[in-house]
Design a protein around this motif. Sequence first.
Motif, PDB file in Angstrom:
ATOM      1  N   LYS A   8     -30.777 -11.558 -61.472  1.00 11.22           N
ATOM      2  CA  LYS A   8     -31.144 -12.182 -60.204  1.00 11.22           C
ATOM      3  C   LYS A   8     -31.648 -11.135 -59.228  1.00 11.22           C
ATOM      4  O   LYS A   8     -32.494 -11.417 -58.379  1.00 11.22           O
ATOM      5  CB  LYS A   8     -29.938 -12.912 -59.616  1.00 11.22           C
ATOM      6  N   HIS A   9     -31.141  -9.901 -59.342  1.00 11.43           N
ATOM      7  CA  HIS A   9     -31.513  -8.810 -58.448  1.00 11.43           C
ATOM      8  C   HIS A   9     -32.084  -7.658 -59.282  1.00 11.43           C
ATOM      9  O   HIS A   9     -31.428  -7.144 -60.181  1.00 11.43           O
ATOM     10  CB  HIS A   9     -30.294  -8.298 -57.667  1.00 11.43           C
ATOM     11  N   ASN A  34     -20.704  -5.777 -55.480  1.00 14.87           N
ATOM     12  CA  ASN A  34     -20.454  -6.972 -56.277  1.00 14.87           C
ATOM     13  C   ASN A  34     -21.634  -7.926 -56.107  1.00 14.87           C
ATOM     14  O   ASN A  34     -22.015  -8.258 -54.987  1.00 14.87           O
ATOM     15  CB  ASN A  34     -19.164  -7.652 -55.824  1.00 14.87           C
ATOM     16  N   PHE A  35     -22.204  -8.369 -57.219  1.00 11.67           N
ATOM     17  CA  PHE A  35     -23.374  -9.227 -57.179  1.00 11.67           C
ATOM     18  C   PHE A  35     -23.013 -10.643 -57.612  1.00 11.67           C
ATOM     19  O   PHE A  35     -22.196 -10.832 -58.517  1.00 11.67           O
ATOM     20  CB  PHE A  35     -24.471  -8.681 -58.103  1.00 11.67           C
ATOM     21  N   SER A  36     -23.664 -11.619 -56.957  1.00  8.54           N
ATOM     22  CA  SER A  36     -23.444 -13.019 -57.319  1.00  8.54           C
ATOM     23  C   SER A  36     -24.175 -13.373 -58.615  1.00  8.54           C
ATOM     24  O   SER A  36     -23.858 -14.361 -59.267  1.00  8.54           O
ATOM     25  CB  SER A  36     -23.931 -13.944 -56.191  1.00  8.54           C
ATOM     26  N   GLY A  37     -25.148 -12.566 -58.987  1.00  9.45           N
ATOM     27  CA  GLY A  37     -25.877 -12.755 -60.242  1.00  9.45           C
ATOM     28  C   GLY A  37     -26.079 -11.418 -60.907  1.00  9.45           C
ATOM     29  O   GLY A  37     -25.711 -10.376 -60.370  1.00  9.45           O
ATOM     30  N   TYR A  39     -27.808  -7.990 -62.316  1.00 13.34           N
ATOM     31  CA  TYR A  39     -28.741  -7.073 -61.667  1.00 13.34           C
ATOM     32  C   TYR A  39     -29.198  -6.011 -62.658  1.00 13.34           C
ATOM     33  O   TYR A  39     -28.576  -5.771 -63.685  1.00 13.34           O
ATOM     34  CB  TYR A  39     -28.111  -6.432 -60.434  1.00 13.34           C
ATOM     35  N   GLN A 118     -26.025  -3.777 -49.271  1.00 11.53           N
ATOM     36  CA  GLN A 118     -25.168  -4.958 -49.210  1.00 11.53           C
ATOM     37  C   GLN A 118     -25.789  -6.042 -48.336  1.00 11.53           C
ATOM     38  O   GLN A 118     -25.817  -7.228 -48.699  1.00 11.53           O
ATOM     39  CB  GLN A 118     -23.785  -4.581 -48.649  1.00 11.53           C
ATOM     40  N   ARG A 122     -27.595  -9.876 -49.446  1.00 12.47           N
ATOM     41  CA  ARG A 122     -27.113 -11.082 -48.771  1.00 12.47           C
ATOM     42  C   ARG A 122     -28.154 -11.684 -47.831  1.00 12.47           C
ATOM     43  O   ARG A 122     -27.971 -12.790 -47.329  1.00 12.47           O
ATOM     44  CB  ARG A 122     -25.858 -10.751 -47.956  1.00 12.47           C
ATOM     45  N   GLU A 304     -29.323  -9.102 -43.944  1.00  9.36           N
ATOM     46  CA  GLU A 304     -28.426 -10.090 -43.346  1.00  9.36           C
ATOM     47  C   GLU A 304     -28.163  -9.725 -41.893  1.00  9.36           C
ATOM     48  O   GLU A 304     -27.922  -8.564 -41.558  1.00  9.36           O
ATOM     49  CB  GLU A 304     -27.097 -10.094 -44.116  1.00  9.36           C
TER      50      GLU A 304
END
Length: 310
Positions: A8-9, A34-37, A39, A118, A122, A304
């Motif tokens: 995702k990243h 920490n990644f949501s998807g 990388y 970070q 986000r 963000e």
Amino acid sequence: MNRNKAVKHLFIVNPAAGNRNRTREICQKINSLNFSGGYAVEITARPGEAGSIAESYACRSQEELRIYACGGDGTLYEVVNGVFKYKHCSVGPIPIGSGNDFIRGFEEYNASDFLDIQRMIRGEARAIDTIDVNGHISINVTSVGFDAHVNRRMTSVKKLPVVGGGNAYKLSCALSIIDKMKHSFIPVVDGNPIIGEGPYLLAAIGNKQYYGGGFKVTPLAVDDDGLLDFVRIPHVSRLFFSRFVAKFRRGEHIALDEVRFTRCKSVQFLSEKPLVVNVDGETFVLHNPSMRVVPKSLKIILPEKTELRC
């Protein structure tokens, strides 16, 4: 790196960007998060590779892909041109280059905000306009004339012994003052030729405001209004030029009587000879080059937003 891996990243790091190699520093920051998807991190080995790496991931992905260009404006240019046709991709600048002019146009942010990885992962992606320059995609400023020749000349000047970085730009500028102050072409704005206005020092088409290491050439440009800011500066004497530069850097030249300013959707430059064209810091030699706005055609990732705390 396995480029078939679903991510995702994607972080593309240019170790040659800026005054020192920051690859280890950037990679350490990335790997600590920490990644949501998934990388991936890719390190470029040669000029032009950032674009091909970005496209290799984009063409294999069917879902949203966020690509972070870790380098300067040149790395960002390569990534944008590599993935522009893939509408599921968004691009985030992580500025470790020497100029970083594109992000200067987001005046509500500092460079440190874009370096906060970070906050970048986000951050939301916002659609901006782009400029199609004979198939090359510009997200910042495209120009012809004096500045384009300065930029092109830097390539050879950098090869001279003990010349590099800021010194290369200064020497290139000094040499161009000798022989590149007058440029003849006819601008065609939204299909209408402008006759009898030239010759010119330079002409710039802006989607954002800054170029050349902090010169506010198109100070009123808005990146999502569906319009191009077109600034023309006439041929001037070297004495006038020396007094003019400070105003030019601050964006105050736009108020001078000698400077011409137009908002439009397309510009073409007609000339008997091919013209050197600066496209976001990259130079090309083009015959009768044309520029047209492509409204809200690229998603740019912004940091963000953080709330102010007392």
